[in-house]
Design a protein around this motif. Structure first.
Motif, PDB file in Angstrom:
ATOM      1  N   GLY A 181      74.972 -60.827  68.775  1.00 20.51           N
ATOM      2  CA  GLY A 181      74.294 -60.235  69.928  1.00 20.51           C
ATOM      3  C   GLY A 181      74.099 -58.740  69.782  1.00 20.51           C
ATOM      4  O   GLY A 181      73.054 -58.196  70.162  1.00 20.51           O
ATOM      5  N   ALA A 182      75.112 -58.050  69.247  1.00 18.91           N
ATOM      6  CA  ALA A 182      74.999 -56.604  69.054  1.00 18.91           C
ATOM      7  C   ALA A 182      73.931 -56.271  68.019  1.00 18.91           C
ATOM      8  O   ALA A 182      73.165 -55.314  68.180  1.00 18.91           O
ATOM      9  CB  ALA A 182      76.350 -56.026  68.630  1.00 18.91           C
TER      10      ALA A 182
ATOM     11  N   CYS B  48      68.530 -54.251  67.050  1.00 17.98           N
ATOM     12  CA  CYS B  48      67.171 -54.476  66.531  1.00 17.98           C
ATOM     13  C   CYS B  48      66.122 -54.286  67.623  1.00 17.98           C
ATOM     14  O   CYS B  48      65.098 -53.627  67.408  1.00 17.98           O
ATOM     15  CB  CYS B  48      67.051 -55.884  65.971  1.00 17.98           C
ATOM     16  N   ASN B  49      66.360 -54.892  68.788  1.00 18.44           N
ATOM     17  CA  ASN B  49      65.387 -54.804  69.876  1.00 18.44           C
ATOM     18  C   ASN B  49      65.118 -53.363  70.278  1.00 18.44           C
ATOM     19  O   ASN B  49      63.965 -52.963  70.487  1.00 18.44           O
ATOM     20  CB  ASN B  49      65.877 -55.602  71.089  1.00 18.44           C
TER      21      ASN B  49
ATOM     22  N   VAL C  84      71.220 -51.543  57.457  1.00 22.84           N
ATOM     23  CA  VAL C  84      70.310 -52.640  57.098  1.00 22.84           C
ATOM     24  C   VAL C  84      68.874 -52.284  57.440  1.00 22.84           C
ATOM     25  O   VAL C  84      67.957 -52.431  56.628  1.00 22.84           O
ATOM     26  CB  VAL C  84      70.731 -53.950  57.794  1.00 22.84           C
ATOM     27  N   ILE C  85      68.655 -51.813  58.676  1.00 22.48           N
ATOM     28  CA  ILE C  85      67.290 -51.492  59.099  1.00 22.48           C
ATOM     29  C   ILE C  85      66.753 -50.295  58.327  1.00 22.48           C
ATOM     30  O   ILE C  85      65.568 -50.225  57.996  1.00 22.48           O
ATOM     31  CB  ILE C  85      67.252 -51.244  60.617  1.00 22.48           C
ATOM     32  N   GLU C  86      67.647 -49.329  58.050  1.00 22.91           N
ATOM     33  CA  GLU C  86      67.215 -48.125  57.332  1.00 22.91           C
ATOM     34  C   GLU C  86      66.790 -48.447  55.898  1.00 22.91           C
ATOM     35  O   GLU C  86      65.797 -47.926  55.407  1.00 22.91           O
ATOM     36  CB  GLU C  86      68.369 -47.111  57.319  1.00 22.91           C
TER      37      GLU C  86
ATOM     38  N   VAL D  47      64.152 -55.351  59.017  1.00 19.35           N
ATOM     39  CA  VAL D  47      64.519 -56.061  60.237  1.00 19.35           C
ATOM     40  C   VAL D  47      64.721 -57.553  59.995  1.00 19.35           C
ATOM     41  O   VAL D  47      65.539 -58.189  60.657  1.00 19.35           O
ATOM     42  CB  VAL D  47      63.435 -55.833  61.320  1.00 19.35           C
ATOM     43  N   ASN D  48      63.981 -58.137  59.068  1.00 20.77           N
ATOM     44  CA  ASN D  48      64.025 -59.593  58.873  1.00 20.77           C
ATOM     45  C   ASN D  48      65.437 -60.138  58.686  1.00 20.77           C
ATOM     46  O   ASN D  48      65.853 -61.096  59.343  1.00 20.77           O
ATOM     47  CB  ASN D  48      63.173 -59.985  57.661  1.00 20.77           C
ATOM     48  N   LEU D  49      66.173 -59.525  57.762  1.00 22.15           N
ATOM     49  CA  LEU D  49      67.524 -59.998  57.473  1.00 22.15           C
ATOM     50  C   LEU D  49      68.412 -59.918  58.712  1.00 22.15           C
ATOM     51  O   LEU D  49      69.217 -60.810  58.972  1.00 22.15           O
ATOM     52  CB  LEU D  49      68.130 -59.174  56.337  1.00 22.15           C
ATOM     53  N   THR D  50      68.235 -58.868  59.469  1.00 23.10           N
ATOM     54  CA  THR D  50      69.038 -58.688  60.678  1.00 23.10           C
ATOM     55  C   THR D  50      68.760 -59.793  61.687  1.00 23.10           C
ATOM     56  O   THR D  50      69.690 -60.375  62.264  1.00 23.10           O
ATOM     57  CB  THR D  50      68.745 -57.324  61.317  1.00 23.10           C
ATOM     58  N   LEU D  51      67.497 -60.096  61.918  1.00 25.25           N
ATOM     59  CA  LEU D  51      67.151 -61.129  62.895  1.00 25.25           C
ATOM     60  C   LEU D  51      67.575 -62.520  62.433  1.00 25.25           C
ATOM     61  O   LEU D  51      68.005 -63.350  63.250  1.00 25.25           O
ATOM     62  CB  LEU D  51      65.649 -61.102  63.169  1.00 25.25           C
ATOM     63  N   ILE D  52      67.482 -62.791  61.149  1.00 30.21           N
ATOM     64  CA  ILE D  52      67.965 -64.074  60.623  1.00 30.21           C
ATOM     65  C   ILE D  52      69.470 -64.200  60.870  1.00 30.21           C
ATOM     66  O   ILE D  52      69.977 -65.256  61.278  1.00 30.21           O
ATOM     67  CB  ILE D  52      67.650 -64.195  59.122  1.00 30.21           C
ATOM     68  N   PHE D  53      70.176 -63.108  60.649  1.00 32.04           N
ATOM     69  CA  PHE D  53      71.620 -63.098  60.875  1.00 32.04           C
ATOM     70  C   PHE D  53      71.946 -63.347  62.349  1.00 32.04           C
ATOM     71  O   PHE D  53      72.907 -64.062  62.672  1.00 32.04           O
ATOM     72  CB  PHE D  53      72.181 -61.754  60.420  1.00 32.04           C
TER      73      PHE D  53
END
Length: 406
Positions: free
Chosen positions: A24-25, A30-31, A160-162, A166-172
């Motif tokens: 969730g964090a 990401c959002n 991760v985002i830097e 973003v893709n990997l983060t949202l998949i996670f």
């Protein structure tokens, strides 16, 4: 601690909470970044959070009686799997290069509708699977572990985002929320008492009536309101504060966001292992220091290190305040009313968070972030000091002593 870890149901709840908080964090992180990248506006961030809070509060008002009618774990499982499913929306949109702000707003609305189900059920399930004398230790372990995840998420999320995207983060996010629901499936929760089924209105009225008859519960909620107002403000001002006022990167934003959870972990360990004196003075003293950390952020003009240190201090004192607050309520409220009371309590204390979001978005644009932090911190500190010094609040000491809360 060993007794808790031998309790399999508690371990599943604990593991589910930890994994859920991490996912969730990451999702929240990401959002916020995606909205700010698309718009560059604190008002857009404010709108994002209002779309979370408004449906959340509306549902919070009605859902309490239904949480106590069935095993709380099913409510929690449904919540986690729904959250996992909705994060697929921005994942697909980002992956195909068609992400728009409304995709993120959809996620916020759905998560806002799910939170009033998950949070009261989560608080209410603990006393049913843990012995009364283990409640403080259980809540300390839950809170410290959850905060560890919320520390890890911004730290890793920023990197991760830097550097990756973003893709990997949202998949996670999708994977962890789904796994959290799966772990909760194995919790062995006692069936709720099968009494005569009352109407929703009668059960809701019962919850409201009990809440306001317990003045210690009312006042604990009142002080918590100011914490939630400050949280609402920071939801829309932290990113502009770090990247604008202090000139930091997204990675720096992650380091700063990690400061509060690190402090909270330390504070949770203190609460679980140290017997304090007067709980009222300790709790409200922590709240006052938390307010002063806002003032410190307002006075800080350029140092990221100072900002992070202030966040760590805020985390320590807020853990002392919040964990004792939760344990007190769990000990006072009867189990068959737990879901209803926590739902009412959550509705009241979170009702001010949209106000904090709105104030943060509007005044952040007009005044700037640092003067706003100074004002909010001063307000929180003054309210806490009134609770410590005004003779009226001595009744809390008597009631806390009667319930043997250290």
């Amino acid at each position: 601690m060993k007794g808790l870890l031998r309790n399999r149901s508690f371990v599943y709840v604990w593991s589910g909470n930890v994994i859920s908080e991490l996912g969730g964090a990451f999702g929240t992180f990401c959002n916020s970044i995606m909205v700010y990248q698309l718009t560059g506006s604190t008002m857009a961030l404010s709108s994002m959070w209002l779309l979370y809070f408004i449906p959340s509060l509306i549902l919070q008002l009605f859902i309490g009686p239904f949480i106590d009618r069935r095993r709380r774990k099913w409510t929690m499982i449904f919540s986690q799997w729904t959250r996992a499913a909705v994060f697929v929306v921005p994942l697909v949109a980002w992956s195909t290069g068609h992400l728009e702000v409304w995709h993120i707003f959809v996620v916020q609305v759905v998560v806002g509708l799910i939170t009033p189900l998950y949070v009261p059920a989560n608080h209410a399930i603990t006393p049913t699977i843990v012995a009364v004398d283990q409640l403080k230790e259980a809540n300390s372990l839950l809170e410290s572990s959850v905060r560890l995840m919320s520390f890890t998420a911004p730290l890793l999320g920023g990197l991760v985002i830097e550097y990756i995207g973003v893709n990997l983060t949202l998949i996670f996010v999708v994977a962890t929320l789904g796994l959290s629901g799966g772990l909760l499936w194995f919790v062995k929760e006692p069936a709720p008492m099968r009494g005569v089924r009352s109407t929703w209105w009668k059960e809701f009225g019962e919850g409201i009536s009990y809440f306001f008859k317990q003045r210690i519960v009312v006042w604990l909620g009142f002080f918590l309101v100011f914490v939630q107002f400050g949280v609402g403000v920071t939801m829309v001002t932290t990113l502009p504060y770090i990247t604008g006022e202090l000139g930091g990167s997204y990675a720096a934003y992650g380091y700063f966001m990690a400061g509060f959870p690190v402090g909270y972990i330390l504070g949770a360990l203190l609460v679980g292992r140290i017997s304090f004196g007067r709980t009222r003075l300790v709790m409200l003293g922590g709240l006052a220091i938390g307010g002063l950390t806002f003032v410190g952020l307002g006075l800080n003009e350029s140092s990221l290190i100072v900002a992070i240190v202030l966040e760590v201090v805020a985390g320590v004192v807020m853990a002392v305040f919040s964990i004792n607050n939760t344990v007190l309520c769990q000990r006072i409220i009867p189990n068959h009313l737990m879901g209803k009371i926590f739902s009412v309590r959550l509705f009241i204390i979170r009702g001010v968070m949209p106000l904090g979001v709105l104030v943060g978005g509007m005044l952040g644009e007009v005044w700037g972030v640092r003067p706003l932090y100074f004002l909010i911190g001063f307000m929180i500190a003054v309210v806490a000091l009134v609770g410590m010094l005004l003779p009226y609040f001595r009744f809390m000491d008597t009631e806390l002593e009667e319930r043997k809360v250290s």
